[in-house]
Design a protein around this motif. Structure first.
Motif, PDB file in Angstrom:
ATOM      1  N   ASP A  78       6.444   1.568  -7.664  1.00 31.37           N
ATOM      2  CA  ASP A  78       6.277   2.912  -7.106  1.00 31.37           C
ATOM      3  C   ASP A  78       4.930   3.054  -6.409  1.00 31.37           C
ATOM      4  N   ASP A  79       3.921   2.428  -7.010  1.00 32.86           N
ATOM      5  CA  ASP A  79       2.608   2.457  -6.360  1.00 32.86           C
ATOM      6  C   ASP A  79       2.680   1.802  -4.988  1.00 32.86           C
ATOM      7  N   ALA A  80       3.349   0.649  -4.961  1.00 33.30           N
ATOM      8  CA  ALA A  80       3.424  -0.086  -3.703  1.00 33.30           C
ATOM      9  C   ALA A  80       4.114   0.757  -2.637  1.00 33.30           C
ATOM     10  N   VAL A  81       5.203   1.403  -3.034  1.00 33.98           N
ATOM     11  CA  VAL A  81       5.931   2.247  -2.081  1.00 33.98           C
ATOM     12  C   VAL A  81       5.035   3.412  -1.631  1.00 33.98           C
ATOM     13  N   GLN A  82       4.316   3.993  -2.599  1.00 28.96           N
ATOM     14  CA  GLN A  82       3.449   5.117  -2.279  1.00 28.96           C
ATOM     15  C   GLN A  82       2.355   4.700  -1.291  1.00 28.96           C
ATOM     16  N   VAL A  83       1.758   3.546  -1.551  1.00 29.54           N
ATOM     17  CA  VAL A  83       0.716   3.072  -0.650  1.00 29.54           C
ATOM     18  C   VAL A  83       1.293   2.860   0.741  1.00 29.54           C
ATOM     19  N   ALA A  84       2.465   2.253   0.795  1.00 21.78           N
ATOM     20  CA  ALA A  84       3.073   1.988   2.100  1.00 21.78           C
ATOM     21  C   ALA A  84       3.332   3.297   2.833  1.00 21.78           C
ATOM     22  N   LEU A  85       3.843   4.300   2.135  1.00 28.92           N
ATOM     23  CA  LEU A  85       4.170   5.563   2.798  1.00 28.92           C
ATOM     24  C   LEU A  85       2.921   6.278   3.289  1.00 28.92           C
ATOM     25  N   LEU A  86       1.832   6.082   2.566  1.00 29.30           N
ATOM     26  CA  LEU A  86       0.608   6.758   2.987  1.00 29.30           C
ATOM     27  C   LEU A  86      -0.110   5.980   4.073  1.00 29.30           C
ATOM     28  N   ASN A  87      -0.065   4.669   3.942  1.00 32.93           N
ATOM     29  CA  ASN A  87      -1.050   3.875   4.655  1.00 32.93           C
ATOM     30  C   ASN A  87      -0.471   3.058   5.789  1.00 32.93           C
ATOM     31  N   ASN A  88       0.856   3.000   5.898  1.00 34.68           N
ATOM     32  CA  ASN A  88       1.445   2.180   6.948  1.00 34.68           C
ATOM     33  C   ASN A  88       1.205   2.829   8.301  1.00 34.68           C
ATOM     34  N   LYS A  89       0.505   2.112   9.167  1.00 36.99           N
ATOM     35  CA  LYS A  89       0.116   2.708  10.445  1.00 36.99           C
ATOM     36  C   LYS A  89       1.326   2.899  11.354  1.00 36.99           C
ATOM     37  N   GLY A  90       2.275   2.046  11.206  1.00 38.78           N
ATOM     38  CA  GLY A  90       3.498   2.177  11.996  1.00 38.78           C
ATOM     39  C   GLY A  90       4.189   3.496  11.696  1.00 38.78           C
ATOM     40  N   LEU A  91       4.174   3.850  10.408  1.00 38.26           N
ATOM     41  CA  LEU A  91       4.806   5.117  10.030  1.00 38.26           C
ATOM     42  C   LEU A  91       4.021   6.287  10.609  1.00 38.26           C
ATOM     43  N   GLN A  92       2.693   6.174  10.548  1.00 35.23           N
ATOM     44  CA  GLN A  92       1.867   7.226  11.143  1.00 35.23           C
ATOM     45  C   GLN A  92       2.173   7.366  12.638  1.00 35.23           C
ATOM     46  N   THR A 246       1.548  -6.796   2.011  1.00 32.41           N
ATOM     47  CA  THR A 246       0.260  -6.301   2.508  1.00 32.41           C
ATOM     48  C   THR A 246       0.455  -5.547   3.829  1.00 32.41           C
ATOM     49  N   ARG A 247       1.250  -6.145   4.718  1.00 38.83           N
ATOM     50  CA  ARG A 247       1.485  -5.491   6.010  1.00 38.83           C
ATOM     51  C   ARG A 247       2.181  -4.153   5.825  1.00 38.83           C
ATOM     52  N   LEU A 248       3.211  -4.158   4.981  1.00 36.27           N
ATOM     53  CA  LEU A 248       3.958  -2.916   4.792  1.00 36.27           C
ATOM     54  C   LEU A 248       3.074  -1.836   4.188  1.00 36.27           C
ATOM     55  N   MET A 249       2.120  -2.245   3.364  1.00 36.51           N
ATOM     56  CA  MET A 249       1.228  -1.262   2.754  1.00 36.51           C
ATOM     57  C   MET A 249       0.051  -0.952   3.670  1.00 36.51           C
ATOM     58  N   GLY A 250      -0.008  -1.653   4.797  1.00 37.41           N
ATOM     59  CA  GLY A 250      -1.043  -1.371   5.794  1.00 37.41           C
ATOM     60  C   GLY A 250      -2.441  -1.672   5.295  1.00 37.41           C
ATOM     61  N   TRP A 252      -5.904  -4.051   4.647  1.00 42.25           N
ATOM     62  CA  TRP A 252      -6.707  -5.078   5.289  1.00 42.25           C
ATOM     63  C   TRP A 252      -8.041  -5.148   4.579  1.00 42.25           C
ATOM     64  N   GLY A 253      -8.788  -6.212   4.927  1.00 44.12           N
ATOM     65  CA  GLY A 253     -10.117  -6.366   4.339  1.00 44.12           C
ATOM     66  C   GLY A 253     -10.032  -6.508   2.825  1.00 44.12           C
ATOM     67  N   PRO A 254     -11.002  -5.894   2.120  1.00 41.61           N
ATOM     68  CA  PRO A 254     -11.047  -6.072   0.662  1.00 41.61           C
ATOM     69  C   PRO A 254      -9.791  -5.511  -0.037  1.00 41.61           C
ATOM     70  N   GLN A 255      -9.127  -4.590   0.657  1.00 43.56           N
ATOM     71  CA  GLN A 255      -7.921  -4.010   0.054  1.00 43.56           C
ATOM     72  C   GLN A 255      -6.859  -5.065  -0.241  1.00 43.56           C
ATOM     73  N   THR A 256      -6.888  -6.173   0.522  1.00 37.78           N
ATOM     74  CA  THR A 256      -5.834  -7.172   0.363  1.00 37.78           C
ATOM     75  C   THR A 256      -5.929  -7.895  -0.970  1.00 37.78           C
ATOM     76  N   ARG A 257      -7.010  -7.611  -1.717  1.00 38.46           N
ATOM     77  CA  ARG A 257      -7.122  -8.260  -3.028  1.00 38.46           C
ATOM     78  C   ARG A 257      -6.400  -7.461  -4.102  1.00 38.46           C
ATOM     79  N   PHE A 258      -5.441  -6.663  -3.693  1.00 38.65           N
ATOM     80  CA  PHE A 258      -4.694  -5.863  -4.684  1.00 38.65           C
ATOM     81  C   PHE A 258      -4.030  -6.775  -5.710  1.00 38.65           C
ATOM     82  N   GLN A 259      -3.856  -6.228  -6.910  1.00 37.59           N
ATOM     83  CA  GLN A 259      -3.268  -7.039  -7.977  1.00 37.59           C
ATOM     84  C   GLN A 259      -1.798  -6.695  -8.133  1.00 37.59           C
ATOM     85  N   LEU A 260      -1.034  -7.738  -8.436  1.00 40.29           N
ATOM     86  CA  LEU A 260       0.376  -7.513  -8.781  1.00 40.29           C
ATOM     87  C   LEU A 260       0.539  -7.832 -10.268  1.00 40.29           C
TER      88      LEU A 260
END
Lengths: 477, 470
Positions: A78-92, A246-250, A252-260
């Motif tokens: 759910d977090d991943a989906v939430q991040v994607a919905l907020l942060n995906n630049k394509g969606l914006q 990572t792309r779907l969640m939009g 980059w940079g240090p953010q890409t070190r997200f944990q699964l």
């Protein structure tokens, strides 16, 4: 469709022209939400997720804060989906299509600019001043139609944007499961590689002291080489699936070190039983609703075409002619096209064809929706059965085979290399189980999508995920 | 022990596909009651109460079939049936046998006896009994199809003949022979001499056993009947060491051991501490002039050997087949040799995957006998058997001849471990060791090497290291 505009359109037809033009002018403004409310509402109702349109710096800050907060802990799906919905630049980017659409709608709602004509004519000494104020009445009359076209386009844009959002959510969900499973697979591949490495190392030492010949040693080396290849492939797959997420969640940079998390969520104890799934899909699916809406709207435009076919060029003007030799002339001037050659029949036929086309499209959409949702549910059910079979049958079976192999090793009935081969096979079994669990979650994501929009069914993937049969590691004593 | 329970009463407990109802009650009434043995232990000799007297034999982990006299005819009743044979404590095999055991009971008669043997077939398929080595009417030879119709399931046949010559014989099926012998259908037959025989000595102890072999997957119960040579259980009377009883004798007893081979390979049977003579074969007693002393005699396939010696050396003497694989129990024939392989670091890698993994074979296989580890169900370790000084590390065709001064005549009980007189047991040398002189140029005079290998190969002796870091 927002109510004030609708009311406006009705008023335009019924009221005297001036009033009508005033009314029209009054409602031709931008809405505060820019059509985003609908999208937001769908995200809330269907997904339970927030969406923010980053139109202002304040909104962007909200997004950044929320994303940063979500990324501090291992991501749930759910977090991943939430991040994607907020942060995906394509969606914006898609959201801004709403703005474009609304601008076009507003543009279409504006009154045509009135015209002024002024003439000064001289006949001998007579000077005639001719002043005329005219308004393109046809355009005014056609405004409701144009508005409707624009409104439909705007509604379509909202629909498309909403579907994009749902599809992004589904893609993010699937990418998440793929990424988690791929990382888990890497861990198990590493264990396989370790087993093969131990075998190869042992074989090397066996050859060193003269207990193995080159052929035997090379065979064990071969297992290790294969395992290394498998490991490299698994690592690449893990990287690729993580990058997709990572792309779907939009990010980059240090953010890409997200944990699964280390493991996929457990298989639900029972699959959801959905006998009314087709009905539900027809009621909920946005593409079905869109097709229905399109048909309704073409019906309306057909009606309009019928009523306005003669009144297509209508000019209204106020004439004000003054002369220095005569009293001032005032009056109305109306120009009307005579329908001698074009009775508008072709336009009506076209509109009818367009309407029938829309009806067929709607029917097709409904038929496809039913089939897709059935397929998605079937895939979901099979995936659950398969994943449960892996979990409850195959993995315990392989575990027991492994235990029996240890007993046989203890009794010197099989050697250490057979034991290692059995261990490799057991690990492969665990891995196949993970893949089946991943496939279940993918199928569930597809099913959820199929209930609200057109799914990108990944059903064929189920047939893959091959694994050796359970009994193949029997060792001859 | 021996039970004389009714044939029909027992039928319910028999697992055969044949129902008891298939055998007519009326027909059974005229037959000698079948006697069944439930214990795999060595039974005391069956001293004859009636008929001509003789000196009975002792069947190793077996028994002798009682008979009844009927108008001067000795009547026996063999029942061919599926049995469960304990091959060693903790390991049971599903075999076919006679009267509750495999091998079947030993039949003992006296030269000149008229013998009538009833054979009831309770197997799921037809059978016959061939009386291996006997002189008898051709129609009594028991070869299915050739000399008689096969005995169908549920049927009883009668064999009748005179035991014409004294000697050591066997009986086994000659119908679907490969399967039925692989399943354990066999038994001993002794014909004692009617009177003093110049070539047959009186003995104090007379042991008999058959050599047989099975291929039973560890954890399984039924032999694989298609196996030809790669058996994993080499047994004496369907028992494997440490499940085989010891041969217990009194010092200076004259001992006779009769061995029959119904496996598919030969067995060099070897006795420690004594020399013996082969005094008889399937053909009867050997002429005295052909006898020479030896400590190993090869018993070929389908042969009988009767060996005799005076047990005049006290102690616990090993007695075994000299094919060393035949003194092992089930083992993997494809297990690689691990001797001398350094397992350091590798072990930790393997234990990550197989937590119960233990290094074995690095120094040889004696570890196997030293560390009891969980095995598959229904399996005996490949080498085991605890002796007074540690593990005997044996299995299969191995047992011990126990010679004791104070063993009572007729007592076949186990006297326990030998109490060695002081100074008669090998001991550890604790003095200084001189470096042995080694000849660096072997073959110098006889066959000088012409083509030496380009690089001098020196075989390094790798000393066993019991304290290596593992």
């Amino acid at each position: 469709m927002t109510t004030p505009r609708h009311a406006c359109a009705a008023a335009a037809r019924g009221l005297p022209l001036v009033l009508a033009s005033l009314a029209l002018a009054g409602c031709a403004s931008f809405s505060p939400d820019g059509g985003f409310d609908t999208v937001e509402q769908v995200a809330q109702e269907r997904l339970g997720k927030d969406v923010v349109w980053a139109r202002t710096a304040e909104n962007q800050n909200r997004i950044d804060t929320r994303v940063a907060e979500l990324l501090t802990r291992p991501l749930t799906v759910d977090d991943a989906v939430q991040v994607a919905l907020l942060n995906n630049k394509g969606l914006q980017a898609r959201f801004f299509e709403l703005g474009i659409g609304e601008a076009e709608l507003v543009q279409a709602s504006r009154l045509p600019n009135p015209g002024i004509s002024f003439g000064r004519l001289k006949r001998g000494d007579e000077i005639e001043l001719e002043r005329g104020y005219h308004l393109n009445l046809a355009r005014l009359l056609a405004m409701p139609l144009v508005r409707q076209v624009e409104e439909r386009r705007f509604a379509q844009t909202r629909g498309v944007v909403t579907l994009q959002l749902l599809s992004l959510a589904s893609e993010a969900r699937k990418a998440y499961f793929n990424a988690v499973a791929a990382e888990e697979t890497v861990r198990y591949r590493r264990q396989v590689q370790q087993a093969a490495e131990a075998g190869a190392e042992l074989a090397r030492r066996m050859a060193e002291v003269g207990n193995f010949n080159k052929l035997q040693r090379l065979r064990e080396q071969g297992f290790y080489a294969d395992a290394t290849l498998g490991m490299a492939r698994a690592e690449h797959a893990a990287l690729a699936s993580r990058e997709r997420l990572t792309r779907l969640m939009g990010l980059w940079g240090p953010q890409t070190r997200f944990q699964l998390p280390e493991r996929l969520p457990d298989l639900p104890e029972a699959p959801t039983d959905q006998p009314e799934i087709e009905r539900a899909a027809l009621a909920q699916r946005l593409d079905v609703q869109g097709a229905k809406l399109a048909a309704e709207q073409t019906a309306k435009s057909l009606g309009l075409t019928r009523t306005t076919r003669f009144v297509n060029v209508l000019e209204l003007g106020r004439a004000h002619n003054s002369s220095n030799e005569a009293p001032t002339q005032t009056g109305w001037e109306l120009g009307l096209e005579l329908p001698l050659f074009d009775w508008g029949g072709a336009r009506v036929a076209r509109a009818e064809a367009v309407y029938m086309q829309a009806l067929s499209r709607a029917a097709e959409t409904a038929v496809n929706a039913r089939s897709e949702v059935r397929e998605a549910y079937g895939a979901y059910r099979s995936a659950w059965d398969i994943a449960r079979h892996h979990r409850d049958e195959l993995v315990p079976l392989r575990q027991r085979i492994a235990e029996e192999n240890v007993l046989r090793y203890n009794g010197m009935l099989i050697g250490v290399f057979e034991l290692l081969a059995a261990a490799r096979s057991q690990i492969a079994g665990v891995n196949a189980c993970i893949e089946s669990l991943r496939d279940f979650w993918l199928a569930q994501a597809d099913l959820e999508m199929a209930l609200i929009g057109k799914p990108g069914l990944s059903g064929a993937a189920l047939a893959l995920g091959s694994s050796p049969a359970a009994g193949d590691v029997g060792a001859d004593h | 022990m021996v039970s004389r329970r009714n044939f029909l009463g027992r039928a319910g407990a028999v697992t055969a596909a044949v129902s008891a109802a298939a055998v007519s009650k009326v027909a059974m009434a005229a037959l000698p009651e079948p006697v069944t043995q439930h214990s795999p232990d060595t039974m005391p000799p069956l001293v004859p109460e009636r008929g001509r007297p003789y000196n009975p034999v002792v069947t190793l982990n077996g028994w002798t079939l009682p008979w009844r006299m009927n108008n001067g005819v000795k009547e026996f009743h063999l029942v061919a049936e599926p049995v469960v044979r304990e091959m060693a404590p903790g390991f049971k095999a599903h075999l076919w046998g006679y009267n509750g055991q495999s091998p079947g009971p030993t039949i003992e008669v006296v030269e000149g006896d008229r013998v009538r043997v009833f054979v009831t077939n309770k197997l799921p398929e037809h059978t016959t009994v061939h009386w291996h080595g006997q002189r008898l009417p051709n129609g009594m030879d028991g070869v299915g199809g050739l000399t008689q119709p096969a005995i169908q399931p549920g049927k009883t046949f009668v064999y009748e003949f005179v035991a014409r010559r004294p000697g050591t014989f066997m009986y086994h099926p000659h119908a679907d022979e490969m399967v039925q012998m692989a399943m354990g259908m066999m038994g001993f037959w002794i014909t004692h001499p009617k009177q003093k025989h110049p070539l047959i000595d009186e003995v104090d102890r007379d042991f008999v056993f058959l050599l047989n072999a099975y291929d039973i997957d560890p954890g399984a119960y039924t032999p694989k009947v298609m196996t030809m040579l790669d058996f994993n259980l080499w047994s004496w009377n369907s028992r494997v060491f440490p499940g085989i009883d010891t041969l217990n004798v009194r010092k200076n007893d004259k001992v006779r051991i009769r061995i029959g081979n119904l496996t598919m390979t030969n067995h060099p049977i070897h006795l420690h501490g004594h020399e013996f003579a082969v005094t008889g074969t399937d053909g009867g007693p050997t002429p005295k002039g052909t006898r020479w002393l030896e400590v190993t005699t090869d018993v070929a396939v389908g042969q009988m050997r009767q060996i005799e010696f005076r047990a005049d050396e006290e102690g616990d003497w090993a007695f075994h087949c000299h094919k060393s694989h035949h003194t092992m129990n089930a083992m993997g024939h494809g297990v690689p040799t691990m001797i001398g392989v350094d397992h350091r670091e590798v072990v930790s890698k393997i234990t990550q995957l197989v937590p119960d993994y233990m290094v074995m074979g690095e120094r040889g296989m004696a570890d196997m006998a030293e560390m009891p580890m969980p095995l598959p169900d229904n399996t005996v370790p490949m080498m085991s058997g605890a002796g007074p000084f540690g593990s005997v590390e044996m299995g299969g065709m191995f047992t011990v001849l126990k010679v004791r001064r104070d063993q009572k005549p007729g007592d076949y009980g186990d006297p326990g471990w030998f109490d060695h007189p002081a100074g008669t047991v090998a001991y550890e040398w604790t003095g200084a060791l001189a470096t042995p002189a080694r000849d660096r140029d072997p073959g110098r005079s006889a066959m000088p090497a012409r083509n030496r290998p380009a690089r001098e190969i020196e075989v390094q002796v790798r000393k066993p290291d019991r304290h290596g870091p593992h």
